[in-house]
Design an enzyme around this catalytic site. Sequence first.
Site, PDB file in Angstrom:
ATOM      1  N   GLU A   8      25.990  40.668 -10.841  1.00  0.00           N
ATOM      2  CA  GLU A   8      25.429  41.730 -10.003  1.00  0.00           C
ATOM      3  C   GLU A   8      23.930  41.779 -10.276  1.00  0.00           C
ATOM      4  O   GLU A   8      23.504  41.884 -11.435  1.00  0.00           O
ATOM      5  CB  GLU A   8      26.102  43.063 -10.336  1.00  0.00           C
ATOM      6  CG  GLU A   8      27.598  43.014 -10.048  1.00  0.00           C
ATOM      7  CD  GLU A   8      28.356  44.208 -10.581  1.00  0.00           C
ATOM      8  OE1 GLU A   8      29.288  44.655  -9.890  1.00  0.00           O
ATOM      9  OE2 GLU A   8      28.030  44.685 -11.684  1.00  0.00           O
ATOM     10  N   ASP A 128      36.407  49.043  -0.242  1.00  0.00           N
ATOM     11  CA  ASP A 128      36.016  49.866  -1.385  1.00  0.00           C
ATOM     12  C   ASP A 128      36.639  51.244  -1.207  1.00  0.00           C
ATOM     13  O   ASP A 128      36.350  51.956  -0.238  1.00  0.00           O
ATOM     14  CB  ASP A 128      34.491  49.986  -1.458  1.00  0.00           C
ATOM     15  CG  ASP A 128      33.816  48.630  -1.624  1.00  0.00           C
ATOM     16  OD1 ASP A 128      34.361  47.799  -2.361  1.00  0.00           O
ATOM     17  OD2 ASP A 128      32.756  48.406  -1.010  1.00  0.00           O
TER      18      ASP A 128
END
Length: 247
Positions: A8, A128
């Site tokens: 990330e 998500d």
Amino acid sequence: MMIYPTMELQNGRCVTLEKGRLDEPQIWHVDPVETARSFAAAGAEWMHITDFNAIEGDFSNEELIAEIIRAVGIPVQLGGGMRTREHVEHWIDRGAGRIVIGTLAARDPQLVQELAKHHPDQIVLAVDVYQGQVMTDGWRQAGAISPEDFIAAFDSAPLAGILVTDIDSDMSDVEAQLGLISGLAEQARAPVIASGVVRGSDDISRLKYISNISGALVGRALFRKTLTVEEALAVARPEPEPVAEFQ
């Protein structure tokens, strides 16, 4: 089961976030390109990158990501800020193996279905979930749709996979996460990739026996050194089939 070592990125650095809070990153002082190369050297067949800057409309990580794609020697699955057809196809042209799309899929599902048909096996749907709802805009906006209905809307699209993240649990309640992910995997036509659930090798052991889960993202555990890529890959391999002995 495929293991996706995960990186990330925020402001050119490797980070991890707690419950998606972009303003409170845990920064890892490593070289992103060399770290990506180490994933491939350890035997990974894919890796995953999420660009947190791109979620905010800031594309300052673009050249770094392009360098990783060139240098790593394995396909890269890329997500973060994919809000237009042009942006998705830009990254496919730059060599990304797969593109992860969430917010755009909620806003314009027809466009994402078209992208999946035009780029078969290169589009991954991001689901998500927070308190039973699909979240968009970098986990900040609740959609008025359940994850089950969201997935069902893409049943006919030739997706490469469906990436499921349970934001609410966020590593604190893996049992709840596994329940959510396995339930969604049961109804999904595309293979499901689990995100945010791997703390160590035991979690991989459990995931690989859940039907229709094709892979898992492994990021935080690698940076915290509670798991290595080699260990993750070894656990994820299929168990050898028993061979009958004939007298």
